[in-house]
Design a protein around this motif. Sequence first.
Motif, mmCIF file in Angstrom:
data_model
loop_
_atom_site.group_PDB
_atom_site.id
_atom_site.type_symbol
_atom_site.label_atom_id
_atom_site.label_comp_id
_atom_site.label_asym_id
_atom_site.label_seq_id
_atom_site.Cartn_x
_atom_site.Cartn_y
_atom_site.Cartn_z
ATOM 1 N N ASN A 136 0.832 -1.214 0.000
ATOM 2 C CA ASN A 136 0.000 0.000 0.000
ATOM 3 C C ASN A 136 0.862 1.258 0.000
ATOM 4 O O ASN A 136 0.542 2.239 -0.682
ATOM 5 C CB ASN A 136 -0.948 0.004 1.201
ATOM 6 N N ARG A 138 2.266 1.637 -3.500
ATOM 7 C CA ARG A 138 1.228 2.113 -4.414
ATOM 8 C C ARG A 138 0.996 3.608 -4.228
ATOM 9 O O ARG A 138 0.788 4.340 -5.202
ATOM 10 C CB ARG A 138 -0.072 1.351 -4.180
ATOM 11 N N GLY A 139 1.020 4.076 -2.999
ATOM 12 C CA GLY A 139 0.864 5.507 -2.728
ATOM 13 C C GLY A 139 1.989 6.315 -3.353
ATOM 14 O O GLY A 139 1.752 7.361 -3.963
ATOM 15 N N ARG A 181 3.861 5.394 -5.903
ATOM 16 C CA ARG A 181 3.687 5.299 -7.353
ATOM 17 C C ARG A 181 2.617 6.279 -7.828
ATOM 18 O O ARG A 181 2.816 7.008 -8.793
ATOM 19 C CB ARG A 181 3.279 3.871 -7.734
ATOM 20 N N ASP A 182 1.485 6.328 -7.148
ATOM 21 C CA ASP A 182 0.390 7.210 -7.549
ATOM 22 C C ASP A 182 0.796 8.678 -7.463
ATOM 23 O O ASP A 182 0.408 9.483 -8.317
ATOM 24 C CB ASP A 182 -0.852 6.942 -6.703
ATOM 25 N N LEU A 211 2.949 9.306 -10.553
ATOM 26 C CA LEU A 211 2.129 9.326 -11.771
ATOM 27 C C LEU A 211 1.316 10.616 -11.868
ATOM 28 O O LEU A 211 1.166 11.190 -12.950
ATOM 29 C CB LEU A 211 1.195 8.111 -11.806
ATOM 30 N N THR A 212 0.811 11.092 -10.743
ATOM 31 C CA THR A 212 0.067 12.345 -10.726
ATOM 32 C C THR A 212 0.969 13.508 -11.138
ATOM 33 O O THR A 212 0.568 14.378 -11.907
ATOM 34 C CB THR A 212 -0.532 12.595 -9.327
#
Length: 165
Positions: free
Chosen positions: A30, A33-34, A36-37, A40-41
């Motif tokens: 998790n 993923r945070g 990575r996000d 990406l943003t």
Amino acid sequence: MAVDKLAEVEIERMLAEIRERMRPLERQLNELRGERDLLLTELRRRERKSHMESRASLKATMREGGLPTVAELVAGSDGGSLDDFTFNLKTGGEVRLGFPGARAQSLGFTDGKQVAQARDLAEAARLYAAGWELGSPGRPGVRVHFPGTRQEKLVEASDVFARPR
């Protein structure tokens, strides 16, 4: 290990152990993923900013007269392919000339009664020199469509600009 020989209580105990071993990995996943996000943003934000800046630059170049309109391109050319150019509306949006779904770009011309499609600049210049105008009878302008869509519109020739690819 043959699980079909295990008692139900033993299977439930083993599942509880596995879930316990998975908890730190799920927490770490998790967190990854945070991260990575977030990245990406940021990439999407930068792409939007770059797109907005390039579109603003293109619009400024159009306003300054740095790019010919389609009418000026046709009047001043004696040959070449329409595909040698990228066409943009005065708003900065990219368009293609002619009908959606057509394999090649084209310009429609009229002499007031007839219509003709010019598939290259030589044909367009010939029709223009013969007195034909961009458009169709009673509907002057240039038919454009947005790449990748079926959306089309008829716009004034002075609102479509050409820039070399």
